[in-house]
Design a protein around this motif. Structure first.
Motif, PDB file in Angstrom:
ATOM      1  N   ASP A 182      51.458  23.393  24.855  1.00 20.83           N
ATOM      2  CA  ASP A 182      52.728  24.373  24.249  1.00 20.83           C
ATOM      3  C   ASP A 182      53.083  25.306  25.098  1.00 20.83           C
ATOM      4  OD1 ASP A 182      52.496  24.176  21.302  1.00 20.83           O
ATOM      5  OD2 ASP A 182      51.171  24.645  20.960  1.00 20.83           O
ATOM      6  N   PHE A 183      52.290  25.448  26.127  1.00 25.19           N
ATOM      7  CA  PHE A 183      51.969  26.670  27.012  1.00 25.19           C
ATOM      8  C   PHE A 183      53.551  25.881  27.819  1.00 25.19           C
ATOM      9  CE2 PHE A 183      51.549  28.707  31.883  1.00 25.19           C
ATOM     10  CZ  PHE A 183      52.094  29.944  30.896  1.00 25.19           C
ATOM     11  N   ILE A 184      52.896  24.239  28.408  1.00 28.39           N
ATOM     12  CA  ILE A 184      53.138  23.806  29.249  1.00 28.39           C
ATOM     13  C   ILE A 184      54.935  23.736  28.527  1.00 28.39           C
ATOM     14  CG2 ILE A 184      53.643  21.667  30.668  1.00 28.39           C
ATOM     15  CD1 ILE A 184      50.222  21.633  30.189  1.00 28.39           C
ATOM     16  N   PHE A 185      55.021  23.015  27.601  1.00 31.79           N
ATOM     17  CA  PHE A 185      56.246  23.507  27.181  1.00 31.79           C
ATOM     18  C   PHE A 185      57.061  23.557  27.066  1.00 31.79           C
ATOM     19  CE2 PHE A 185      59.282  21.951  23.180  1.00 31.79           C
ATOM     20  CZ  PHE A 185      59.883  21.128  24.307  1.00 31.79           C
ATOM     21  N   GLN A 186      56.885  25.981  26.744  1.00 35.67           N
ATOM     22  CA  GLN A 186      57.949  26.644  27.310  1.00 35.67           C
ATOM     23  C   GLN A 186      57.857  26.536  28.766  1.00 35.67           C
ATOM     24  OE1 GLN A 186      55.064  29.520  25.393  1.00 35.67           O
ATOM     25  NE2 GLN A 186      55.247  28.775  23.110  1.00 35.67           N
ATOM     26  N   VAL A 187      56.672  26.700  29.538  1.00 34.07           N
ATOM     27  CA  VAL A 187      57.298  26.573  31.082  1.00 34.07           C
ATOM     28  C   VAL A 187      58.816  25.555  31.378  1.00 34.07           C
ATOM     29  CG1 VAL A 187      56.067  27.163  33.322  1.00 34.07           C
ATOM     30  CG2 VAL A 187      55.348  27.995  31.831  1.00 34.07           C
ATOM     31  N   VAL A 188      58.179  24.908  30.909  1.00 39.93           N
ATOM     32  CA  VAL A 188      59.074  23.459  31.346  1.00 39.93           C
ATOM     33  C   VAL A 188      60.417  24.113  31.202  1.00 39.93           C
ATOM     34  CG1 VAL A 188      59.855  21.694  30.502  1.00 39.93           C
ATOM     35  CG2 VAL A 188      57.593  21.678  31.842  1.00 39.93           C
ATOM     36  N   LEU A 189      60.559  24.229  29.448  1.00 37.67           N
ATOM     37  CA  LEU A 189      61.835  24.870  29.292  1.00 37.67           C
ATOM     38  C   LEU A 189      62.547  25.722  30.184  1.00 37.67           C
ATOM     39  CD1 LEU A 189      60.822  23.865  24.940  1.00 37.67           C
ATOM     40  CD2 LEU A 189      62.772  22.474  27.336  1.00 37.67           C
ATOM     41  N   MET A 190      62.023  26.725  30.173  1.00 40.20           N
ATOM     42  CA  MET A 190      61.802  28.081  30.362  1.00 40.20           C
ATOM     43  C   MET A 190      62.585  27.512  32.105  1.00 40.20           C
ATOM     44  SD  MET A 190      59.673  31.142  29.527  1.00 40.20           S
ATOM     45  CE  MET A 190      58.505  30.672  29.586  1.00 40.20           C
ATOM     46  N   ALA A 191      61.990  26.540  32.778  1.00 38.12           N
ATOM     47  CA  ALA A 191      62.749  26.495  34.344  1.00 38.12           C
ATOM     48  C   ALA A 191      64.062  25.508  34.097  1.00 38.12           C
ATOM     49  CB  ALA A 191      61.030  26.101  34.046  1.00 38.12           C
ATOM     50  N   ASN A 192      63.631  25.192  32.896  1.00 41.31           N
ATOM     51  CA  ASN A 192      64.865  24.424  33.149  1.00 41.31           C
ATOM     52  C   ASN A 192      66.161  24.525  32.490  1.00 41.31           C
ATOM     53  OD1 ASN A 192      64.726  21.541  33.795  1.00 41.31           O
ATOM     54  ND2 ASN A 192      64.143  21.233  31.430  1.00 41.31           N
ATOM     55  N   ALA A 193      66.352  26.073  31.583  1.00 45.20           N
ATOM     56  CA  ALA A 193      67.149  27.049  31.250  1.00 45.20           C
ATOM     57  C   ALA A 193      67.141  28.016  32.868  1.00 45.20           C
ATOM     58  CB  ALA A 193      66.549  27.634  30.485  1.00 45.20           C
ATOM     59  N   GLY A 194      67.060  27.819  33.859  1.00 39.65           N
ATOM     60  CA  GLY A 194      66.405  28.673  35.223  1.00 39.65           C
ATOM     61  C   GLY A 194      67.661  28.030  35.842  1.00 39.65           C
ATOM     62  N   ALA A 195      66.986  26.815  35.989  1.00 39.93           N
ATOM     63  CA  ALA A 195      67.373  25.842  37.416  1.00 39.93           C
ATOM     64  C   ALA A 195      69.357  25.829  36.521  1.00 39.93           C
ATOM     65  CB  ALA A 195      66.550  24.565  37.384  1.00 39.93           C
ATOM     66  N   PHE A 196      68.821  25.110  35.296  1.00 38.99           N
ATOM     67  CA  PHE A 196      71.016  25.218  34.713  1.00 38.99           C
ATOM     68  C   PHE A 196      71.096  26.181  34.964  1.00 38.99           C
ATOM     69  CE2 PHE A 196      69.090  21.467  32.271  1.00 38.99           C
ATOM     70  CZ  PHE A 196      69.435  20.927  32.523  1.00 38.99           C
ATOM     71  N   ILE A 209      66.594  19.200  41.469  1.00 42.70           N
ATOM     72  CA  ILE A 209      65.708  18.676  41.871  1.00 42.70           C
ATOM     73  C   ILE A 209      64.197  19.460  40.530  1.00 42.70           C
ATOM     74  CG2 ILE A 209      63.758  18.913  43.166  1.00 42.70           C
ATOM     75  CD1 ILE A 209      65.392  18.371  45.455  1.00 42.70           C
ATOM     76  N   VAL A 210      65.035  20.698  40.415  1.00 43.85           N
ATOM     77  CA  VAL A 210      63.837  21.603  40.056  1.00 43.85           C
ATOM     78  C   VAL A 210      63.769  20.817  38.138  1.00 43.85           C
ATOM     79  CG1 VAL A 210      64.002  23.211  38.512  1.00 43.85           C
ATOM     80  CG2 VAL A 210      64.040  23.040  41.135  1.00 43.85           C
ATOM     81  N   ALA A 263      67.784  27.822  26.523  1.00 49.36           N
ATOM     82  CA  ALA A 263      66.992  29.251  26.449  1.00 49.36           C
ATOM     83  C   ALA A 263      66.709  29.204  24.441  1.00 49.36           C
ATOM     84  CB  ALA A 263      67.528  30.437  26.216  1.00 49.36           C
ATOM     85  N   VAL A 264      67.380  28.383  23.930  1.00 52.01           N
ATOM     86  CA  VAL A 264      67.597  28.483  22.572  1.00 52.01           C
ATOM     87  C   VAL A 264      65.929  28.157  22.253  1.00 52.01           C
ATOM     88  CG1 VAL A 264      68.229  28.034  20.012  1.00 52.01           C
ATOM     89  CG2 VAL A 264      70.308  29.357  21.837  1.00 52.01           C
ATOM     90  N   ALA A 265      66.040  26.712  22.721  1.00 56.80           N
ATOM     91  CA  ALA A 265      64.442  25.931  23.039  1.00 56.80           C
ATOM     92  C   ALA A 265      63.544  26.772  23.321  1.00 56.80           C
ATOM     93  CB  ALA A 265      64.952  25.109  23.790  1.00 56.80           C
TER      94      ALA A 265
END
Length: 143
Positions: free
Chosen positions: A37-51, A68-69, A132-134
């Motif tokens: 759960d934590f890794i999934f949240q970090v992945v989604l937050m990193a994607n939101a920031g990279a986008f 790349i990110v 971010a919604v995810a």
């Protein structure tokens, strides 16, 4: 100053494919320590920031760095989704839920991207907002 020609498209493809494998490897290294759960949240937050950063950057090199990110996060995204599906859905109904999720996602994303496809900035901002919604929904589910 001499102008250097851009690298061939195969270099970009190999770089992004390698990033996907690296993201999957990082996921397997960190899953036992931090949990899915934590890794999934970090992945989604990193994607939101990279986008978001890709939407405001003007340099092609920085946009490539953001991609790349995003691709590295994609390597951790798919194993997380598979783990969550196994946790929430019975194997007998998993294929139905996957199909319904894809249809639901298509119904949300297609009109948004059709509306903003002319502008790279708006497309990246929409992708950032959806991530971010995810993150918010994933955070609410895990509480």
């Amino acid at each position: 100053m001499q102008h250097c020609p851009p690298p061939p498209p195969a270099v970009y493809f190999l770089t992004l494919t390698s990033c996907d494998a690296v993201g999957n490897y990082i996921y397997t290294l960190t899953i036992s320590k931090y949990g899915n759960d934590f890794i999934f949240q970090v992945v989604l937050m990193a994607n939101a920031g990279a986008f978001f950063l890709a939407s405001v950057m003007a340099s092609p090199q920085l946009v490539f760095l953001a991609s790349i990110v995003i691709q590295t996060c994609s390597g951790g995204y798919w194993p997380s989704i598979g783990w969550l599906r196994g946790r929430y859905f019975l194997p007998e109904i998993r294929s139905v839920t996957i199909t319904l999720t894809r249809v639901f996602t298509l119904c949300i994303i297609a009109p948004l991207l059709w509306t903003f496809h002319e502008s790279f900035t708006m497309t990246m901002l929409v992708c950032s907002g959806l991530n971010a919604v995810a993150v918010f929904l994933q955070f609410k589910i895990t509480q």
